[in-house]
Design an enzyme around this catalytic site. Structure first.
Site, PDB file in Angstrom:
ATOM      1  N   ALA A  87       0.832  -1.207   0.000  1.00  0.00           N
ATOM      2  CA  ALA A  87       0.000   0.000   0.000  1.00  0.00           C
ATOM      3  C   ALA A  87       0.860   1.247   0.000  1.00  0.00           C
ATOM      4  CB  ALA A  87      -0.907   0.011   1.224  1.00  0.00           C
ATOM      5  N   ASP A  88       0.493   2.212  -0.847  1.00  0.00           N
ATOM      6  CA  ASP A  88       1.163   3.509  -0.758  1.00  0.00           C
ATOM      7  C   ASP A  88       0.205   4.467  -0.039  1.00  0.00           C
ATOM      8  OD1 ASP A  88       0.652   4.461  -4.281  1.00  0.00           O
ATOM      9  OD2 ASP A  88      -0.750   4.307  -2.604  1.00  0.00           O
ATOM     10  N   SER A  89       0.570   5.755   0.013  1.00  0.00           N
ATOM     11  CA  SER A  89      -0.232   6.671   0.821  1.00  0.00           C
ATOM     12  C   SER A  89      -1.648   6.831   0.270  1.00  0.00           C
ATOM     13  CB  SER A  89       0.456   8.029   0.916  1.00  0.00           C
ATOM     14  OG  SER A  89       0.797   8.495  -0.369  1.00  0.00           O
TER      15      SER A  89
END
Lengths: 135, 289
Positions: A87-89
């Site tokens: 997951a990224d931001s």
């Protein structure tokens, strides 16, 4: 006589929830139980709310799997960090919004930033759901 | 000569590494942007060599990633940082395994130069970003840098304007809401996300120091991809930060942000594609006002 009955009452309510805390495992040491006798009811509640229901953890996992398009064979546990799942931001933001919609809660940005695992998300959700005024 | 440094290290360096081709340092107001396409790195023996570059904690972190693809990308990200920084050292090349890293007090990773007290090279700054299909590293001299990548085709599950209203500044919401085509709107949302992330990463103080809705990044009309940073509260714009937005590998938006070193000169971004130890390819040179 009267004073004896009041002291016994203060332990009655939490007894069923304490067993849930015990099941969570090694993170609770015997020292914690010593604190139960003298702690306020507020800190008692905080200790107990650490163990979110398995059902909540499952719902959070499903949402995370969907947002991150994880394959069925991706190893996923309650302790899985969002970043370890890729997951990224922007993913984290969308996950939090999906959780808000699913559980009908509102997450403050400062709380959202502290969520790094599925378990943490589930714990926060249960906390917020409990705090909601009764419908 | 290097044995004194090596003897301080716990790890065995008996394994010979291929030579790294040295690089010229970035010049003032210049960012070197390096990227690797994971799908192009197929050789398992090469990947094994890469994992020998990493420190034990770095290797542990790679193994914590869930799934082969994520592990490979994490490995490539650390390899890219170590080999790239090592190549910029002018004193006869530095073994990438000897580089040490630390975090600033807000958690931003940086090179720990403590073992190089005799090294006369000025400190380099770097920042990494990666997606499922691309790994990139930006390098600058003297000035902090932040980079961010996003897949151009990235699907956004929520309504773009709802997301913007919650996370972006009022001027940015206004800008996005005037875009009639939803596909163009989605793309502009993503471009803004990369620019805002790049700024926060360049600032290096964590997300709470600069929440997205406290600043606006606006396109400077009539310039080559230039942007202004303005404060939401005061609407004051400051020229201390320079931005560049590029497209990489036909598939990604890449935003670069550096702190202006008072040169008030355009920022140059030099993009190179690489496979560490194997090849480099110059892709583009751009100027951003």
């Amino acid at each position: 006589m009267a004073s004896l009955s009041t002291t016994s009452l203060s332990f009655k309510a939490p007894s069923t929830r304490i067993s849930q805390v015990l099941k969570k495992g090694s993170s609770f040491q015997s020292v914690t139980f010593g604190r139960f006798t003298s702690s306020t009811s507020k800190s008692l509640r905080l200790q107990i709310s650490c163990a979110a229901k398995a059902e909540t953890v499952q719902k959070v996992s499903d949402i995370v799997k969907e947002q991150l398009a994880l394959t069925a064979d991706t190893p996923l546990t309650a302790e899985s960090k969002f970043t370890a799942l890729g997951a990224d931001s922007l993913d984290t933001v969308e996950i939090v919004m999906a959780l808000e919609e699913k559980f009908n809660i509102s997450v403050e940005e400062s709380d959202a930033q502290n969520i790094t695992t599925i378990q943490e998300a589930a714990d926060l959700i249960e906390d917020l759901v409990q705090k909601k005024p009764a419908a | 000569m290097r044995t004194s440094i090596m003897s301080q290290m716990q790890r065995s360096f008996s394994i010979e590494l291929p030579k790294l081709v040295p690089l010229q340092l970035p010049s003032r107001m210049e960012t070197h942007l390096w990227y690797v396409i994971p799908d192009e790195v197929k050789s398992t023996s090469l990947l094994k060599q890469y994992s020998q570059l990493l420190s034990p904690p770095e290797n542990d972190k790679v193994l914590q990633m869930r799934g082969d693809k994520l592990q490979k990308n994490a490995l490539l990200a650390r390899t890219l940082v170590r080999t790239t920084i090592a190549r910029y050292q002018t004193n006869n090349g530095v073994d990438p395994r000897t580089l040490m890293f630390k975090k600033n007090m807000y958690g931003k990773p940086e090179v720990d130069w403590q073992n190089y007290k005799n090294c006369s090279d000025p400190p380099l700054h770097f920042n990494i970003s990666h997606t499922d299909s691309l790994v990139a590293c930006g390098v600058t001299l003297h000035v902090p840098v932040g980079i961010d990548l996003e897949d151009k085709d990235r699907k956004i599950k929520h309504d773009v304007l709802t997301l913007a209203e919650r996370f972006y500044s009022t001027d940015e919401v206004t800008f996005l809401s005037t875009i009639p085509d939803p596909e163009v709107q989605r793309k502009e949302f993503i471009k803004l996300w990369t620019l805002k992330e790049a700024y926060v990463k360049a600032l290096g103080k964590g997300f709470s120091a600069a929440p997205f809705n406290t600043f606006t990044i606006q396109f400077k009309a009539g310039t080559n991809g230039g942007y202004n940073l303005c404060k939401e509260e005061t609407k004051k714009c400051n020229r201390d930060w320079k931005f560049g937005l590029l497209e990489l590998a036909d598939s990604h938006y890449a935003a670069v942000c550096i702190e202006d070193d008072q040169a008030r000169a355009p920022m140059r971004v030099i993009v190179r594609k690489t496979i560490p130890f194997v090849e480099d390819e110059l892709i583009s040179e751009s100027k951003f006002l």
